[in-house]
Scaffold this motif. Structure first.
Motif, PDB file in Angstrom:
ATOM      1  N   TYR A  72      63.177 -17.632  27.247  1.00 17.19           N
ATOM      2  CA  TYR A  72      62.214 -17.399  26.031  1.00 17.19           C
ATOM      3  C   TYR A  72      61.039 -16.639  26.786  1.00 17.19           C
ATOM      4  O   TYR A  72      60.458 -16.972  27.578  1.00 17.19           O
ATOM      5  N   SER A  74      57.659 -15.009  26.565  1.00 17.83           N
ATOM      6  CA  SER A  74      56.284 -14.833  25.683  1.00 17.83           C
ATOM      7  C   SER A  74      55.540 -13.840  26.192  1.00 17.83           C
ATOM      8  O   SER A  74      54.764 -13.976  27.326  1.00 17.83           O
ATOM      9  N   CYS A  82      52.102 -21.557  24.972  1.00 20.98           N
ATOM     10  CA  CYS A  82      53.690 -21.382  24.275  1.00 20.98           C
ATOM     11  C   CYS A  82      54.220 -22.630  24.761  1.00 20.98           C
ATOM     12  O   CYS A  82      54.725 -23.241  23.853  1.00 20.98           O
ATOM     13  N   ILE A 127      60.686 -20.806  29.687  1.00 14.36           N
ATOM     14  CA  ILE A 127      59.520 -19.921  29.302  1.00 14.36           C
ATOM     15  C   ILE A 127      59.272 -19.047  30.237  1.00 14.36           C
ATOM     16  O   ILE A 127      59.035 -19.489  31.167  1.00 14.36           O
TER      17      ILE A 127
END
Length: 311
Positions: A72, A74, A82, A127
């Motif tokens: 992911y 961000s 996040c 992330i």
């Protein structure tokens, strides 16, 4: 006999999954929404639901079923923000309460369960805090680095409008079309799924618009080139007093493999959550209605007539 044989990675939203049968390898899905309309929240919820599949934070670790690895990116939010949003969604607790350490006992218990789930769950949700202005080449480099520890099944980029490209030509709408093409190319090269989001054009003019003027590919970032590269395109509808409503309507405005349509789901933005409202598939999907016979019926005589042979 196995309906999951050709199934992609399910998003956890029943109507979208009914229409697409999940996101397949090498596919690009783009979510479009207005500022503050919920596109990043929806993107984050899809990522978490793809990661978890049928598992919950209360599933015993010896009973985990199949999940998927998520990478992911961000661009819009720093890592801590996040992560906080993702934890609030996972534990179903208020984001601000998590931030301010003001959760009730039941909520802190839920956060503890979420932490244990992350610790024991065998699938990764990584992330990557990456700056605005990132290119598709940067995404690819980070993807290849992650391959040393796990293989991402789905790559999320939050979001397309904050990316740039070394081949930028000056016009932002054209640049975004080029970037969308490169993200799709990246997904095809590495046989992974890519999901990202893009900004809607503003609606101009004083008079009230017809629904056909508000929903469609023409609303995407001033360029149909962006959605040209997508297999699936989703638009979040913005209604009058949208911020006061507790539901969200999403439209499937592009689907290379099937029909378009819309569905209404439940907002819970204070918890970073958008929950599914189960979609009931139409009854004409029943084979007995589609083809005029039941599972038990002998149709050999009809088949023989079609092929001109005696039974």
């Amino acid at each position: 006999r196995n309906p999951e044989l050709g199934q992609g990675v399910l998003t956890g939203y029943s109507y979208l999954d009914y229409i697409t049968n999940g996101i397949q390898p090498a596919e690009l899905m783009i979510i479009a929404g207005s500022t503050g309309g919920g596109k990043s929240v929806l993107l984050n919820n899809i990522a978490i639901q793809m990661w978890m599949q049928k598992n919950t934070i209360s599933t015993p670790k010896d009973q985990y079923s199949k999940g998927y690895n998520i990478l992911y990116f961000s661009l819009e939010m720093p890592f801590k923000a996040c992560f906080r949003r993702s934890m609030a969604r996972l534990a179903d607790v208020p984001i601000y309460g998590l931030r301010d350490s003001s959760l009730a006992k039941a909520e802190t218990d839920a956060v503890a369960m979420a932490c244990k789930f992350i610790k024991h769950y065998p699938y990764k949700f990584q992330i990557v805090d990456i700056p605005r202005g990132t290119s598709a080449a940067n995404i690819e480099d980070c993807f290849l680095q992650s391959m040393s520890t796990f293989t991402p099944d789905v790559v999320f980029v939050d979001y397309l409008g904050l990316m740039t490209d070394e081949e930028a030509v000056g016009e932002d709408w054209l640049n975004l079309g080029i970037i969308a093409g490169k993200l799709h190319e990246f997904g095809r090269i590495y046989n992974t799924r890519v999901v990202t989001a893009v900004q809607l054009n503003q609606v101009r003019g004083g008079k009230e618009k017809e629904p056909s003027e508000l929903i469609g590919i023409h609303r995407i970032g001033r360029s149909s080139l962006i959605l040209h590269h997508a297999n699936i395109g989703i638009q979040i509808e913005t209604r009058k007093n949208e911020n006061l409503r507790d539901t969200l309507i999403y439209h499937i405005i592009k689907n290379r493999d099937g029909e378009m349509g819309k569905h209404e789901i439940k907002k819970k933005f204070a918890h970073g959550a958008i929950f599914d409202v189960p979609f009931i598939a139409p009854k004409n999907d029943d084979p007995s209605i589609l083809y005029g016979f039941s599972d038990e019926e002998d149709i050999s005589e009809q088949v023989a007539k079609i092929y001109g042979i005696s039974k």
